[in-house]
Design a protein around this motif. Structure first.
Motif, PDB file in Angstrom:
ATOM      1  N   ASN A 167      39.160  47.357  39.734  1.00  0.00           N
ATOM      2  CA  ASN A 167      38.923  45.915  39.600  1.00  0.00           C
ATOM      3  C   ASN A 167      40.106  45.265  38.909  1.00  0.00           C
ATOM      4  O   ASN A 167      40.661  44.273  39.388  1.00  0.00           O
ATOM      5  N   GLN A 168      40.478  45.824  37.782  1.00  0.00           N
ATOM      6  CA  GLN A 168      41.582  45.285  36.993  1.00  0.00           C
ATOM      7  C   GLN A 168      42.873  45.292  37.805  1.00  0.00           C
ATOM      8  O   GLN A 168      43.641  44.321  37.787  1.00  0.00           O
ATOM      9  N   THR A 169      43.118  46.367  38.525  1.00  0.00           N
ATOM     10  CA  THR A 169      44.325  46.460  39.352  1.00  0.00           C
ATOM     11  C   THR A 169      44.376  45.331  40.375  1.00  0.00           C
ATOM     12  O   THR A 169      45.406  44.670  40.526  1.00  0.00           O
ATOM     13  N   PHE A 170      43.262  45.087  41.064  1.00  0.00           N
ATOM     14  CA  PHE A 170      43.246  44.018  42.062  1.00  0.00           C
ATOM     15  C   PHE A 170      43.566  42.666  41.430  1.00  0.00           C
ATOM     16  O   PHE A 170      44.426  41.929  41.909  1.00  0.00           O
ATOM     17  N   TRP A 171      42.876  42.335  40.329  1.00  0.00           N
ATOM     18  CA  TRP A 171      43.066  41.013  39.718  1.00  0.00           C
ATOM     19  C   TRP A 171      44.478  40.844  39.168  1.00  0.00           C
ATOM     20  O   TRP A 171      45.061  39.767  39.270  1.00  0.00           O
ATOM     21  N   GLU A 172      45.043  41.898  38.617  1.00  0.00           N
ATOM     22  CA  GLU A 172      46.417  41.806  38.112  1.00  0.00           C
ATOM     23  C   GLU A 172      47.408  41.633  39.260  1.00  0.00           C
ATOM     24  O   GLU A 172      48.358  40.853  39.141  1.00  0.00           O
ATOM     25  N   HIS A 173      47.196  42.336  40.356  1.00  0.00           N
ATOM     26  CA  HIS A 173      48.077  42.161  41.518  1.00  0.00           C
ATOM     27  C   HIS A 173      47.945  40.757  42.098  1.00  0.00           C
ATOM     28  O   HIS A 173      48.946  40.148  42.488  1.00  0.00           O
ATOM     29  N   LEU A 174      46.733  40.250  42.161  1.00  0.00           N
ATOM     30  CA  LEU A 174      46.538  38.894  42.663  1.00  0.00           C
ATOM     31  C   LEU A 174      47.257  37.890  41.772  1.00  0.00           C
ATOM     32  O   LEU A 174      47.970  37.007  42.263  1.00  0.00           O
ATOM     33  N   ASP A 175      47.103  38.019  40.470  1.00  0.00           N
ATOM     34  CA  ASP A 175      47.765  37.094  39.534  1.00  0.00           C
ATOM     35  C   ASP A 175      49.285  37.144  39.681  1.00  0.00           C
ATOM     36  O   ASP A 175      49.947  36.105  39.697  1.00  0.00           O
ATOM     37  N   ILE A 176      49.842  38.335  39.814  1.00  0.00           N
ATOM     38  CA  ILE A 176      51.295  38.444  39.917  1.00  0.00           C
ATOM     39  C   ILE A 176      51.779  37.919  41.270  1.00  0.00           C
ATOM     40  O   ILE A 176      52.852  37.319  41.353  1.00  0.00           O
ATOM     41  N   ALA A 233      53.850  32.633  44.930  1.00  0.00           N
ATOM     42  CA  ALA A 233      53.107  31.404  45.231  1.00  0.00           C
ATOM     43  C   ALA A 233      52.255  31.554  46.494  1.00  0.00           C
ATOM     44  O   ALA A 233      52.236  30.678  47.351  1.00  0.00           O
ATOM     45  N   ILE A 234      51.549  32.684  46.600  1.00  0.00           N
ATOM     46  CA  ILE A 234      50.708  32.895  47.775  1.00  0.00           C
ATOM     47  C   ILE A 234      49.667  31.793  47.869  1.00  0.00           C
ATOM     48  O   ILE A 234      49.257  31.218  46.870  1.00  0.00           O
ATOM     49  N   ARG A 235      49.265  31.511  49.098  1.00  0.00           N
ATOM     50  CA  ARG A 235      48.251  30.485  49.353  1.00  0.00           C
ATOM     51  C   ARG A 235      46.974  31.075  49.940  1.00  0.00           C
ATOM     52  O   ARG A 235      45.947  30.432  49.968  1.00  0.00           O
ATOM     53  N   THR A 236      47.074  32.308  50.434  1.00  0.00           N
ATOM     54  CA  THR A 236      45.957  32.929  51.146  1.00  0.00           C
ATOM     55  C   THR A 236      45.763  34.360  50.674  1.00  0.00           C
ATOM     56  O   THR A 236      46.729  35.077  50.445  1.00  0.00           O
ATOM     57  N   VAL A 237      44.501  34.755  50.560  1.00  0.00           N
ATOM     58  CA  VAL A 237      44.150  36.149  50.315  1.00  0.00           C
ATOM     59  C   VAL A 237      43.398  36.628  51.551  1.00  0.00           C
ATOM     60  O   VAL A 237      42.439  35.982  51.993  1.00  0.00           O
ATOM     61  N   ILE A 238      43.853  37.733  52.121  1.00  0.00           N
ATOM     62  CA  ILE A 238      43.210  38.315  53.289  1.00  0.00           C
ATOM     63  C   ILE A 238      42.529  39.600  52.827  1.00  0.00           C
ATOM     64  O   ILE A 238      43.191  40.521  52.351  1.00  0.00           O
ATOM     65  N   LEU A 239      41.209  39.621  52.928  1.00  0.00           N
ATOM     66  CA  LEU A 239      40.424  40.791  52.544  1.00  0.00           C
ATOM     67  C   LEU A 239      40.038  41.530  53.814  1.00  0.00           C
ATOM     68  O   LEU A 239      39.325  40.984  54.657  1.00  0.00           O
ATOM     69  N   MET A 240      40.536  42.751  53.972  1.00  0.00           N
ATOM     70  CA  MET A 240      40.307  43.509  55.198  1.00  0.00           C
ATOM     71  C   MET A 240      39.621  44.832  54.899  1.00  0.00           C
ATOM     72  O   MET A 240      40.245  45.768  54.398  1.00  0.00           O
ATOM     73  N   ASP A 241      38.340  44.893  55.177  1.00  0.00           N
ATOM     74  CA  ASP A 241      37.591  46.147  55.125  1.00  0.00           C
ATOM     75  C   ASP A 241      37.693  46.813  56.495  1.00  0.00           C
ATOM     76  O   ASP A 241      38.236  46.226  57.432  1.00  0.00           O
ATOM     77  N   HIS A 242      37.163  48.033  56.614  1.00  0.00           N
ATOM     78  CA  HIS A 242      37.144  48.690  57.923  1.00  0.00           C
ATOM     79  C   HIS A 242      35.896  49.537  58.078  1.00  0.00           C
ATOM     80  O   HIS A 242      35.267  49.940  57.101  1.00  0.00           O
ATOM     81  N   LEU A 254      33.388  39.261  46.855  1.00  0.00           N
ATOM     82  CA  LEU A 254      34.751  39.175  46.325  1.00  0.00           C
ATOM     83  C   LEU A 254      35.356  37.802  46.604  1.00  0.00           C
ATOM     84  O   LEU A 254      36.033  37.228  45.741  1.00  0.00           O
ATOM     85  N   LYS A 255      35.098  37.241  47.768  1.00  0.00           N
ATOM     86  CA  LYS A 255      35.591  35.891  48.080  1.00  0.00           C
ATOM     87  C   LYS A 255      35.081  34.878  47.052  1.00  0.00           C
ATOM     88  O   LYS A 255      35.838  34.040  46.574  1.00  0.00           O
ATOM     89  N   GLY A 256      33.816  34.978  46.704  1.00  0.00           N
ATOM     90  CA  GLY A 256      33.244  34.081  45.700  1.00  0.00           C
ATOM     91  C   GLY A 256      33.908  34.242  44.340  1.00  0.00           C
ATOM     92  O   GLY A 256      34.176  33.255  43.646  1.00  0.00           O
ATOM     93  N   MET A 257      34.193  35.472  43.965  1.00  0.00           N
ATOM     94  CA  MET A 257      34.855  35.737  42.679  1.00  0.00           C
ATOM     95  C   MET A 257      36.276  35.168  42.678  1.00  0.00           C
ATOM     96  O   MET A 257      36.715  34.592  41.676  1.00  0.00           O
ATOM     97  N   ILE A 258      36.980  35.322  43.795  1.00  0.00           N
ATOM     98  CA  ILE A 258      38.332  34.764  43.896  1.00  0.00           C
ATOM     99  C   ILE A 258      38.263  33.245  43.806  1.00  0.00           C
ATOM    100  O   ILE A 258      39.066  32.612  43.112  1.00  0.00           O
ATOM    101  N   LYS A 274      36.150  31.372  42.283  1.00  0.00           N
ATOM    102  CA  LYS A 274      35.892  30.922  40.898  1.00  0.00           C
ATOM    103  C   LYS A 274      37.163  30.971  40.051  1.00  0.00           C
ATOM    104  O   LYS A 274      37.410  30.082  39.250  1.00  0.00           O
ATOM    105  N   ARG A 275      37.955  32.004  40.223  1.00  0.00           N
ATOM    106  CA  ARG A 275      39.185  32.156  39.432  1.00  0.00           C
ATOM    107  C   ARG A 275      40.342  31.326  39.971  1.00  0.00           C
ATOM    108  O   ARG A 275      41.173  30.859  39.204  1.00  0.00           O
ATOM    109  N   HIS A 276      40.408  31.215  41.289  1.00  0.00           N
ATOM    110  CA  HIS A 276      41.543  30.545  41.935  1.00  0.00           C
ATOM    111  C   HIS A 276      41.027  29.645  43.062  1.00  0.00           C
ATOM    112  O   HIS A 276      41.172  29.976  44.244  1.00  0.00           O
TER     113      HIS A 276
END
Length: 181
Positions: free
Chosen positions: A97-106, A112-121, A153-157, A159-161
């Protein structure tokens, strides 16, 4: 003589030659892009998205093809976690969890990313380990299980961003990506 891959540094003479060719041709915007490029041949602002995908080796080529097909080749940051969306939110592996949020923040700060693409399989081993194999016994249940985690996860993103766009995808083992809405 082997052909260099995209991880092979470009010899300085090649970049100088490219610059001179563009200058001689009056390359305009291309010349400006060449002058402002980093050593990898990309401008610092050319990253459009952050992709979160699973670590499953069976799909790495398909993921690259999918992103390239969308015109995003070399224009996205890539975070790889077992289980993708589930890996980013599971209580079983809180460091993920922490790894994902830190990577997103960086990615936001640096690119200056504008989009997050969440890809499960489909047929995800991490989902089976964390949730149990029964979630994948029926394709409809499997899709719904992934959709639930992706939406969480989309909802959590959001709320933060709240300014980030978030896309939800489920990839089949044949490389086809289904949009989850």
């Amino acid at each position: 003589m082997s052909t260099p891959n995209r991880n092979t540094p470009v010899p300085r003479e090649t970049t100088r030659r490219t610059f001179l060719q563009l200058a001689a041709l009056g390359g305009g915007a291309s010349l400006l892009a060449a002058m402002t490029s980093t050593a990898e041949g990309r401008t610092a602002s050319s990253t459009d998205a952050l992709l979160l995908s699973c670590m499953d080796y069976r799909l790495m080529d398909d993921i690259e093809r999918y992103m390239s097909g969308r015109g995003l080749r070399d224009k996205y940051d890539h975070v790889v976690l077992a289980g993708a969306s589930l890996g980013a939110i599971t209580d079983k592996y809180p460091a993920w969890n922490q790894t994902f949020w830190e990577h997103l923040d960086i990615a936001i700060k640096l690119h200056a990313i504008r989009t997050v693409i969440l890809m499960d399989h489909r047929d995800c081993g991490a989902y089976k380990v964390i949730l149990g194999a029964q979630h994948a016994e029926n394709p409809v249940v499997e899709r719904d299980t992934h959709a639930t985690q992706l939406k969480k996860l989309k909802g959590m993103i959001g709320k933060r961003h709240p300014t980030l766009e978030v896309e939800l995808l489920l990839m089949s083992l044949d490389g086809r990506a289904e949009v989850i809405s």
